[in-house]
Write a protein that holds these residues in place. Sequence first.
Motif, PDB file in Angstrom:
ATOM      1  N   GLU A  61    -112.952 -68.533  -7.693  1.00 39.94           N
ATOM      2  CA  GLU A  61    -113.805 -68.407  -8.880  1.00 39.94           C
ATOM      3  C   GLU A  61    -112.975 -68.131 -10.132  1.00 39.94           C
ATOM      4  OE1 GLU A  61    -116.599 -65.394  -7.733  1.00 39.94           O
ATOM      5  OE2 GLU A  61    -117.370 -66.691  -6.121  1.00 39.94           O
ATOM      6  N   ASP A  62    -112.008 -67.205  -9.978  1.00 38.74           N
ATOM      7  CA  ASP A  62    -111.146 -66.886 -11.129  1.00 38.74           C
ATOM      8  C   ASP A  62    -110.408 -68.123 -11.617  1.00 38.74           C
ATOM      9  OD1 ASP A  62    -111.960 -64.352 -10.800  1.00 38.74           O
ATOM     10  OD2 ASP A  62    -110.084 -63.583  -9.949  1.00 38.74           O
ATOM     11  N   LEU A  63    -109.901 -68.905 -10.653  1.00 38.85           N
ATOM     12  CA  LEU A  63    -109.120 -70.088 -11.014  1.00 38.85           C
ATOM     13  C   LEU A  63    -109.997 -71.126 -11.696  1.00 38.85           C
ATOM     14  CD1 LEU A  63    -106.792 -70.320  -7.934  1.00 38.85           C
ATOM     15  CD2 LEU A  63    -106.068 -70.217 -10.308  1.00 38.85           C
ATOM     16  N   GLU A  64    -111.216 -71.258 -11.200  1.00 37.89           N
ATOM     17  CA  GLU A  64    -112.107 -72.227 -11.841  1.00 37.89           C
ATOM     18  C   GLU A  64    -112.373 -71.841 -13.286  1.00 37.89           C
ATOM     19  OE1 GLU A  64    -115.171 -72.467  -8.910  1.00 37.89           O
ATOM     20  OE2 GLU A  64    -114.127 -74.123  -7.895  1.00 37.89           O
ATOM     21  N   LYS A  65    -112.508 -70.528 -13.521  1.00 41.85           N
ATOM     22  CA  LYS A  65    -112.706 -70.051 -14.894  1.00 41.85           C
ATOM     23  C   LYS A  65    -111.480 -70.388 -15.759  1.00 41.85           C
ATOM     24  CE  LYS A  65    -115.492 -66.250 -13.995  1.00 41.85           C
ATOM     25  NZ  LYS A  65    -115.323 -64.835 -13.617  1.00 41.85           N
ATOM     26  N   LEU A  66    -110.296 -70.099 -15.204  1.00 41.44           N
ATOM     27  CA  LEU A  66    -109.051 -70.391 -15.938  1.00 41.44           C
ATOM     28  C   LEU A  66    -108.954 -71.874 -16.279  1.00 41.44           C
ATOM     29  CD1 LEU A  66    -106.090 -68.408 -14.327  1.00 41.44           C
ATOM     30  CD2 LEU A  66    -106.769 -68.428 -16.714  1.00 41.44           C
ATOM     31  N   CYS A  67    -109.270 -72.696 -15.291  1.00 42.86           N
ATOM     32  CA  CYS A  67    -109.215 -74.150 -15.494  1.00 42.86           C
ATOM     33  C   CYS A  67    -110.114 -74.552 -16.639  1.00 42.86           C
ATOM     34  CB  CYS A  67    -109.681 -74.883 -14.238  1.00 42.86           C
ATOM     35  SG  CYS A  67    -108.432 -75.015 -12.996  1.00 42.86           S
ATOM     36  N   LYS A  68    -111.310 -73.951 -16.683  1.00 43.68           N
ATOM     37  CA  LYS A  68    -112.264 -74.290 -17.728  1.00 43.68           C
ATOM     38  C   LYS A  68    -111.730 -73.862 -19.092  1.00 43.68           C
ATOM     39  CE  LYS A  68    -116.633 -74.803 -16.026  1.00 43.68           C
ATOM     40  NZ  LYS A  68    -117.628 -74.036 -15.257  1.00 43.68           N
ATOM     41  N   THR A  69    -111.185 -72.630 -19.148  1.00 43.89           N
ATOM     42  CA  THR A  69    -110.666 -72.110 -20.415  1.00 43.89           C
ATOM     43  C   THR A  69    -109.629 -73.053 -21.020  1.00 43.89           C
ATOM     44  OG1 THR A  69    -110.831 -69.979 -19.335  1.00 43.89           O
ATOM     45  CG2 THR A  69    -109.766 -70.023 -21.501  1.00 43.89           C
ATOM     46  N   TYR A  70    -108.725 -73.538 -20.180  1.00 38.88           N
ATOM     47  CA  TYR A  70    -107.614 -74.336 -20.715  1.00 38.88           C
ATOM     48  C   TYR A  70    -107.817 -75.832 -20.515  1.00 38.88           C
ATOM     49  CZ  TYR A  70    -105.281 -69.885 -21.166  1.00 38.88           C
ATOM     50  OH  TYR A  70    -104.966 -68.620 -21.511  1.00 38.88           O
ATOM     51  N   ASN A  71    -109.013 -76.211 -20.066  1.00 34.96           N
ATOM     52  CA  ASN A  71    -109.293 -77.636 -19.903  1.00 34.96           C
ATOM     53  C   ASN A  71    -108.338 -78.336 -18.933  1.00 34.96           C
ATOM     54  OD1 ASN A  71    -111.410 -79.031 -20.865  1.00 34.96           O
ATOM     55  ND2 ASN A  71    -110.740 -78.883 -23.013  1.00 34.96           N
ATOM     56  N   PHE A  72    -108.037 -77.686 -17.825  1.00 38.27           N
ATOM     57  CA  PHE A  72    -107.008 -78.221 -16.933  1.00 38.27           C
ATOM     58  C   PHE A  72    -107.504 -79.366 -16.062  1.00 38.27           C
ATOM     59  CE2 PHE A  72    -103.792 -74.520 -16.622  1.00 38.27           C
ATOM     60  CZ  PHE A  72    -103.248 -74.945 -17.812  1.00 38.27           C
ATOM     61  N   GLU A 114     -98.471 -75.777 -11.692  1.00 37.83           N
ATOM     62  CA  GLU A 114     -97.439 -74.761 -11.879  1.00 37.83           C
ATOM     63  C   GLU A 114     -97.805 -73.803 -13.016  1.00 37.83           C
ATOM     64  OE1 GLU A 114     -94.988 -73.811 -10.202  1.00 37.83           O
ATOM     65  OE2 GLU A 114     -93.706 -75.399  -9.426  1.00 37.83           O
ATOM     66  N   ILE A 115     -98.322 -74.370 -14.100  1.00 34.17           N
ATOM     67  CA  ILE A 115     -98.706 -73.519 -15.236  1.00 34.17           C
ATOM     68  C   ILE A 115     -99.869 -72.613 -14.834  1.00 34.17           C
ATOM     69  CG2 ILE A 115     -99.618 -73.523 -17.592  1.00 34.17           C
ATOM     70  CD1 ILE A 115     -98.109 -76.149 -18.037  1.00 34.17           C
ATOM     71  N   LEU A 116    -100.837 -73.223 -14.158  1.00 36.81           N
ATOM     72  CA  LEU A 116    -101.997 -72.463 -13.700  1.00 36.81           C
ATOM     73  C   LEU A 116    -101.564 -71.324 -12.773  1.00 36.81           C
ATOM     74  CD1 LEU A 116    -105.095 -72.316 -13.654  1.00 36.81           C
ATOM     75  CD2 LEU A 116    -105.079 -73.873 -11.718  1.00 36.81           C
ATOM     76  N   LYS A 117    -100.605 -71.632 -11.905  1.00 36.35           N
ATOM     77  CA  LYS A 117    -100.082 -70.642 -10.967  1.00 36.35           C
ATOM     78  C   LYS A 117     -99.532 -69.434 -11.724  1.00 36.35           C
ATOM     79  CE  LYS A 117     -96.210 -71.444  -8.380  1.00 36.35           C
ATOM     80  NZ  LYS A 117     -95.428 -72.222  -7.390  1.00 36.35           N
ATOM     81  N   SER A 118     -98.721 -69.719 -12.753  1.00 37.58           N
ATOM     82  CA  SER A 118     -98.144 -68.619 -13.532  1.00 37.58           C
ATOM     83  C   SER A 118     -99.222 -67.816 -14.230  1.00 37.58           C
ATOM     84  CB  SER A 118     -97.161 -69.164 -14.563  1.00 37.58           C
ATOM     85  OG  SER A 118     -96.008 -69.629 -13.929  1.00 37.58           O
TER      86      SER A 118
END
Lengths: 323, 506
Positions: free
Chosen positions: B120-131, B151-155
């Motif tokens: 869930e956290d990662l999906e939020k991050l993806c949305k924030t940065y349009n990944f 790799e960027i998402l991982k960091s």
Amino acid sequence: MEFLSDIASLINSTLRISTPLVFAAMAGIFAERSGVIDFSLEGKMLMAAFVAAVGSYYLGNPWLGLLLAIIVCVCLSMLHGFASVTHKGDQVVSCVAINILIIGLTTALAAAWFGQAGLTPTLNEDQRFLEIHLPFADALRDIPVIGTLYSDILSGHYVFVYLAYLSVPLVFWIVFKTSFGLRLRAVGENPSAVDTAGINVFTMRYKALAINGVLIAFAGAHLSTAVNANFFREMSAGRGYLALAAMIFGKWHPKTALIACLLFGFTDALQIRLQGVELPAIGEIPVQLIQALPYILTVVLLAGFVGKAIAPNAIGQPYIKER
Amino acid sequence: MVSPILELTDINKSFGHVQANKNINLKINKGTIHGIIGENGAGKSTLMSIVFGLYQANSGSIKINGKEINLSSPRDSIINGIGMVHQHFMLVENFTVLENIILGFEGETVFGEKLQKAKEDLEKLCKTYNFNIDLDATISDLSVGFRQRVEILKSLYRGAEILILDEPTGVLTPQEVDELFKILRSLKDEGKTIVLITHKLIEIMDLTCEVSVMRQGEMVGHTKTEDTSKEQLAEMMVGRSVLLRVDKKEIKKGETIFKVNNLSVKDDLDVTRVKDVNLEICSGEILGIAGVTGNGQTELLEALSGIRKVESGSIELFGEKISDQNNFLNPRMLKEKGLAHVPEDRQRMGLISDFKAHENLIFGYHDQEPYSKSAILNNKEITEYSNKVMQEYDVRPNSPNLITSNFSGGNQQKIILSRELNENPKVLLVGQPTRGVDIGAIEFIHQRLIDMRDKGAAILLASVELDEILSLSDRIIVMFDGKIVGEKENKNVTDRELGLLMAGVA
């Protein structure tokens, strides 16, 4: 009815014969998934058989013999790790060295301690594992099908047989459902990725090898303190290599490795049974041909039905951090 | 006055006898994009690996937010908010995106709740940065650009405040570079600090606020990007003024001397990597092959140089068929016919790196006079020749008895080039001539290639550096997925146009 009991006894021996292969294949999965080749399954199995037999003879309890075998096998795995993980030696060479060492060591120690080259004294009933008869096995025997299944196939095995088949789902669970398993698989695929994730590559490989040592000890103890009542020279008879082959054919996966082990065990059980059988129109088949059957069948099946085996990416390569 | 988020003081690091970092001092301000530029082997990656805890410095101190910290493993760095995207991605190829990201930070022994939460956290991050990343995709199915995002998402997931990127654009198409820069700018706007390691001047000028220059393990200068220019930075990197543009005369095209008809080639895994390729090269012409790494350029060059078997189609030299699926000439016979090859993997195919320089300089011609007579090497001749040619090609150090692996990448490349060009080949196949080569040597190598062209050689140049293709070639073809997807005269072509072709879009 006789046909049914033949089948039952064939399955029964398949399960028994496959047992050391299953332990060894599971042991191999841990080492190789972590990126360390383990040809020394053969030697470690032999050593475990020797130590279990000797330990149990002196201590009077097969469980203590097993415990000693576990300790010694873990030490041997650590030795392999010391040579090939810490000192980045060639993993195959390290394994071959261990195998040769153990063939000589077991023979020599048996000669020194018991006066017979490569033979340990026969264990009495207290000193070895006995077949376990499940409750009501005798009472249920006469019920058709279920009786055969329960009394003739499931019941009457050594404890190792049950443990071996229980170990498979356990290994699967560890490798695929835990964070340890994730790290284990990662370290065999791309150790740099593990290192940059802040996990010590060397520690991971040593942990994997320790588990490998524990598992392989069971295979050896099964040979010398369960199915046999003593240790004899080179009693592992290539089972370590066979298990390694099964593991590779099983693509480093516990479930498929189990199937490969059972296949080896089944063909072996079958060839014992086929010896001396007269076939209509052909007559008696030469023993040599029958004995070759498991291997022929294996080659045919594997060539036909198993796709390309892809090893863990980093297998066999020592991890070198700095250039 | 902004306070530095990362401060390095007197960092020293050596590998054996090689001192990779000498007394490095560096301050990086919070919320900036800071460039670190330098040639290959200048010590940029080593320095950042020390900051990431992968290597340990021999001496010196590292402060984060003014507090001195001890980084003994990447774990320490990650905990202190440092993330790094390595040049070679640190991803497990047969794992999913999710597995790669949580590796080492699973937070639980048996997968369950935390895994769900991570997702869930990662999906939020993806949305924030349009990944736009599918967390359940397997890495091996992703394009290079997407792997980099992983790799960027991982960091970011691991809580990075400082994100270090090591040569992030080397493997990307121009469009992917645009996307990456967009992401980096938005990260900066979020208040993250970004450290960009590169050897490309244009990226520094495009993206960074401040820049530090490294040369031969030392920090030679810091400046605000707006106060400097490409030329000035290049001079700082190399230590002398450099010509950034190649001077090229008008093309004097001769007749077609090298021809490839419907060529298909398979790789070692039996996958067809070159598909029905047709091309012609005239004398006095440089034909550039542009393309992202791994689109069949390697296999094409190998087949043309006689190292790899041809599956179907044929190759003609001076109108004579030299290779088809039934028979092909080996590299030696091709050499005798006037074809020379500068292989793209110089360590593996171009040189025997444990040999001495003079041995590599004549290798392949070692059995010819004057280098040998009646199968015995003539050391005097070889040494004389080596001295001469090393001077001519400005190979440094000028010592023919030095083991080849001790030379820098650029000087190794000069050794190969001198050997291959010395016989005045009619056809020259060149793969990645300046990969891992410093700016000074690039200038030299480019000039040599142009000289060969002006002397009437037909040159095939495969390179993943678009700038190189654009500045040298007379004609450009683009390879994608083994096929030639476009051909252009090198007049008013932009890297954008080529980039679209390289991505297989146009």
